[in-house]
Design a protein around this motif. Sequence first.
Motif, PDB file in Angstrom:
ATOM      1  N   ARG A 173       0.815  -1.164  -0.171  1.00 54.18           N
ATOM      2  CA  ARG A 173       0.072   0.254  -0.173  1.00 54.18           C
ATOM      3  C   ARG A 173       1.014   1.172  -0.244  1.00 54.18           C
ATOM      4  O   ARG A 173       0.636   2.016  -0.687  1.00 54.18           O
ATOM      5  N   THR A 174       1.990   1.243   1.066  1.00 54.01           N
ATOM      6  CA  THR A 174       2.734   2.578   1.149  1.00 54.01           C
ATOM      7  C   THR A 174       4.026   2.734  -0.280  1.00 54.01           C
ATOM      8  O   THR A 174       4.311   3.895  -0.852  1.00 54.01           O
ATOM      9  N   GLN A 175       4.142   1.530  -0.968  1.00 53.07           N
ATOM     10  CA  GLN A 175       4.953   1.547  -2.015  1.00 53.07           C
ATOM     11  C   GLN A 175       6.165   1.901  -1.420  1.00 53.07           C
ATOM     12  O   GLN A 175       7.654   2.307  -1.499  1.00 53.07           O
ATOM     13  N   ALA A 176       6.605   1.977   0.342  1.00 53.97           N
ATOM     14  CA  ALA A 176       7.937   2.343   0.537  1.00 53.97           C
ATOM     15  C   ALA A 176       8.965   1.788   1.353  1.00 53.97           C
ATOM     16  O   ALA A 176       9.853   1.719   2.091  1.00 53.97           O
ATOM     17  N   MET A 177       8.549   0.262   0.755  1.00 51.75           N
ATOM     18  CA  MET A 177       9.080  -1.651   0.951  1.00 51.75           C
ATOM     19  C   MET A 177       8.698  -2.224  -0.001  1.00 51.75           C
ATOM     20  O   MET A 177       7.664  -2.137  -0.239  1.00 51.75           O
ATOM     21  N   ASN A 219      -5.329  -1.875   7.664  1.00 51.25           N
ATOM     22  CA  ASN A 219      -3.360  -1.132   7.057  1.00 51.25           C
ATOM     23  C   ASN A 219      -4.128  -0.658   5.681  1.00 51.25           C
ATOM     24  O   ASN A 219      -3.036  -0.944   4.938  1.00 51.25           O
ATOM     25  N   ARG A 220      -4.919   0.382   5.608  1.00 49.59           N
ATOM     26  CA  ARG A 220      -5.347   1.082   4.263  1.00 49.59           C
ATOM     27  C   ARG A 220      -4.045   2.332   4.966  1.00 49.59           C
ATOM     28  O   ARG A 220      -4.605   3.580   5.037  1.00 49.59           O
ATOM     29  N   TRP A 221      -2.611   2.555   4.838  1.00 54.33           N
ATOM     30  CA  TRP A 221      -2.032   3.438   5.238  1.00 54.33           C
ATOM     31  C   TRP A 221      -1.799   4.318   3.893  1.00 54.33           C
ATOM     32  O   TRP A 221      -1.928   3.530   2.094  1.00 54.33           O
ATOM     33  N   PRO A 222      -1.781   5.353   3.517  1.00 52.79           N
ATOM     34  CA  PRO A 222      -1.165   5.962   1.943  1.00 52.79           C
ATOM     35  C   PRO A 222       0.152   5.948   1.774  1.00 52.79           C
ATOM     36  O   PRO A 222       1.157   5.889   2.526  1.00 52.79           O
ATOM     37  N   CYS A 223      -0.027   6.334   0.031  1.00 55.30           N
ATOM     38  CA  CYS A 223       1.500   6.022  -0.163  1.00 55.30           C
ATOM     39  C   CYS A 223       2.003   7.636   0.139  1.00 55.30           C
ATOM     40  O   CYS A 223       0.703   8.638  -0.671  1.00 55.30           O
ATOM     41  N   LEU A 224       3.428   7.425  -0.241  1.00 58.08           N
ATOM     42  CA  LEU A 224       3.706   8.886   0.584  1.00 58.08           C
ATOM     43  C   LEU A 224       5.165   8.795  -1.274  1.00 58.08           C
ATOM     44  O   LEU A 224       5.367   8.324  -0.601  1.00 58.08           O
ATOM     45  N   GLY A 267       8.674   9.475  -1.595  1.00 57.02           N
ATOM     46  CA  GLY A 267       9.301   9.814  -1.207  1.00 57.02           C
ATOM     47  C   GLY A 267       9.263   9.285   0.657  1.00 57.02           C
ATOM     48  O   GLY A 267      10.214   8.993   1.442  1.00 57.02           O
ATOM     49  N   GLY A 268       8.491   8.726   0.813  1.00 57.96           N
ATOM     50  CA  GLY A 268       7.677   7.762   1.895  1.00 57.96           C
ATOM     51  C   GLY A 268       8.792   6.836   2.291  1.00 57.96           C
ATOM     52  O   GLY A 268       9.953   6.044   1.966  1.00 57.96           O
ATOM     53  N   THR A 269       8.893   5.843   3.572  1.00 57.34           N
ATOM     54  CA  THR A 269       9.582   5.277   4.242  1.00 57.34           C
ATOM     55  C   THR A 269       8.888   4.301   4.967  1.00 57.34           C
ATOM     56  O   THR A 269       8.528   4.767   5.577  1.00 57.34           O
ATOM     57  N   LEU A 270       9.306   3.480   5.269  1.00 62.78           N
ATOM     58  CA  LEU A 270       9.077   2.379   6.383  1.00 62.78           C
ATOM     59  C   LEU A 270       9.717   1.803   6.800  1.00 62.78           C
ATOM     60  O   LEU A 270      10.656   0.913   6.198  1.00 62.78           O
ATOM     61  N   TRP A 271      10.105   1.669   7.937  1.00 65.86           N
ATOM     62  CA  TRP A 271      10.917   1.246   8.825  1.00 65.86           C
ATOM     63  C   TRP A 271      10.538   0.426  10.040  1.00 65.86           C
ATOM     64  O   TRP A 271       9.362   0.835  10.483  1.00 65.86           O
TER      65      TRP A 271
END
Length: 160
Positions: free
Chosen positions: A30-34, A91-96, A98-102
């Motif tokens: 969903r976030t495309q951060a990982m 888990n409907r988190w936004p796609c940001l 340049g965001g990161t998932l840690w």
Amino acid sequence: MSTITQTYTRTDIRKVFENFQADLQMLALRTQAMTVDHAQKCAYDICLMALEQCLRYVHVQLRDSHGNLVRVHRYSVKDDILSDSQRPGGNRWPCLPGGTLWVLIEDSDNQKLEALKRSGRLKINWGPSYWSTNYSGMRNDGARLYSSNSYGLRRDTFVT
């Protein structure tokens, strides 16, 4: 004199962490951060840490491109949960962009964790983190429980 009896098995731990893995993979998608591949490696390692009884908390933090916290799932390991397990979700988190998932861990037994790191069984080289795990400026948006027998995870979600 007192005794402690555990009413869960390694299979129960694995079952609980299947829900954690489902959460983490969905957040990665969903976030495309990982990447999903990295999420699977994280979930594998974290389940192994739980099996080796050296895991206390897991924090999954979504940060924007400036490093600001946007959302957090904090998973607390519980070995005395009496509640029924819930399905993964929320888990409907936004796609940001340049965001990161840690993914951050807190151990319950540093010696066991260090031995596990030296064993070569982990898929990721886990190192120290300097990100805060204090979410006092965020709102707790509810909890979800994943359990099998008396072993479980309590997932608290924090939002800005």
